[in-house]
Design an enzyme around this catalytic site. Sequence first.
Site, PDB file in Angstrom:
ATOM      1  N   CYS A   1      -5.783   8.493   8.900  1.00 55.92           N
ATOM      2  CA  CYS A   1      -6.025   7.853  10.192  1.00 55.92           C
ATOM      3  C   CYS A   1      -5.638   8.776  11.332  1.00 55.92           C
ATOM      4  O   CYS A   1      -4.633   9.483  11.258  1.00 55.92           O
ATOM      5  CB  CYS A   1      -5.215   6.551  10.287  1.00 55.92           C
ATOM      6  SG  CYS A   1      -5.851   5.223   9.261  1.00 55.92           S
TER       7      CYS A   1
ATOM      8  N   ASP B   1       3.950   0.149  12.141  1.00 55.82           N
ATOM      9  CA  ASP B   1       2.787  -0.615  11.679  1.00 55.82           C
ATOM     10  C   ASP B   1       2.829  -2.071  12.108  1.00 55.82           C
ATOM     11  O   ASP B   1       1.823  -2.782  11.989  1.00 55.82           O
ATOM     12  CB  ASP B   1       2.679  -0.549  10.148  1.00 55.82           C
ATOM     13  CG  ASP B   1       2.213   0.811   9.656  1.00 55.82           C
ATOM     14  OD1 ASP B   1       1.558   1.512  10.432  1.00 55.82           O
ATOM     15  OD2 ASP B   1       2.514   1.164   8.505  1.00 55.82           O
TER      16      ASP B   1
ATOM     17  N   LYS C   1       0.836  -1.210   0.000  1.00 51.24           N
ATOM     18  CA  LYS C   1       0.000   0.000   0.000  1.00 51.24           C
ATOM     19  C   LYS C   1       0.864   1.250   0.000  1.00 51.24           C
ATOM     20  O   LYS C   1       0.562   2.236  -0.685  1.00 51.24           O
ATOM     21  CB  LYS C   1      -0.910  -0.016   1.220  1.00 51.24           C
ATOM     22  CG  LYS C   1      -1.559   1.318   1.585  1.00 51.24           C
ATOM     23  CD  LYS C   1      -2.299   1.226   2.895  1.00 51.24           C
ATOM     24  CE  LYS C   1      -2.817   2.570   3.363  1.00 51.24           C
ATOM     25  NZ  LYS C   1      -1.724   3.492   3.769  1.00 51.24           N
TER      26      LYS C   1
END
Length: 464
Positions: A146, A336, A48
């Site tokens: 986010c 992440d 991504k």
Amino acid sequence: MNAARLNDDANERGSAQNHGASVGLTADKITIRGGIPLIGRIEVKGAKNLVTKAMVAALLGETPSVLKDVPNISDVRIVRGLLEVHGVKVTEGAKPGDLILDPVDVESAHFAAIDAHAGSSRIPILFCGPLLHRLGEAFIPDLGGCRIGDRPIDFHLEVLRKFGAVVEKQPNGIRMSAPNGLKGAKLELPYPSVGATEQVLLTAVRADGITELKGAAIEPEIMDLINILQKMGAIITVDTDRVIRIEGVERLLGYNHRALFDRNEAASWAAAALATDGDIFVGGARQAEMITFLNVFRKVGGAFDICDDGIRFYHPGGDLKPVIIETDVHPGFMTDWQQPLVIALTKAHGTSIVHETVYEQRFGFVDALVEMGATIQIHKECLGGHPCRFGQRNFNHSAVITGPTKLHGADIVVPDLRGGFSHLIAALSAEGTSTVSNVGIISRGYENFIGKLRLLGADFDLEG
């Protein structure tokens, strides 16, 4: 469990992955009956954090580009829409996951069209450099993303100013122009930001003169973006001291490139295997980009087998062990990666510490875990081995996880992308039934995660 069993399980579940493709992107709520080990094989495609930037890079070329292994995720669809409103023709290639991006007829787009396609994405800021080169102007709406901490665009704007852009803030966004073209610049990042490094790369490759960037991010996705730009005709060197030098060129052509695999998704499924006592083969994952994660995974008590076509992650039995983790920029432990792994740490025998040094508000997902029975305390102090930039700023950025604890089912609302996938793992590993809402956010970065859950044998229902 051997590879043959993994393949047998995958074949038995057959078309489940395809069956979940459209549903997984539109469902708002999932009810999970936990306690079932996830077993089987799934595939990961391009990262991504690379493919969306590679799509933007196609704007810089004078001929079409071909990008392979593009995942079907909402962030990709957002960028595709933004490219199309700017006149880029985007078509499917011969194989699933291939995109052809033709920028020959690039044009200015109306604010309303940009705003409608951008949604909450922050990707429009990276359109600015390429559009200034192609059109002499660019516009971006207010940016979202986010809610995991401060992601200011001020440095992006300052970078563009140093290249010669005129930046005008307007009520509905920011307009930029380059009346005298863009010129090379000397820049230094106060922190090795991935987004800021991408901004410099996408702007500098066609700027007049040499650009020197100190304190650059050097994540694998950054290096793969550099690979793409070099294929297009750019001249870029990377020194060992985080200095990147770019010699601007007059023209770039299109590229043909297979995207780097998504190491964040691979790590998430690895954590799911460990937390559920499962056995998951992640097709497409590679060792080189995951060395730091693999070391921690093994320290916790997980096991893995490196194969030519992917990595098998599994719980080998026995007790999981506590660890101390400090997130950091590459080559450190990725921010992440910590959220999915925290779920496994609730099952470790002892006290683990996670010190978050990249984003200051990344422990919002912990509240739901505590409600499910986890013993986790959040602290403002730097509890890792080293003080970080958040230590004196009153942010809750360290977590102490005490285990083992048994998680039980609960009603959960997904707060953000990685936290959301972590909530799925928690529900899958918990005793009883959990309802996870707002799961659409997860489709921003996890292709067909619903189909993959089916393929791995999870027990759940979809709603909404």
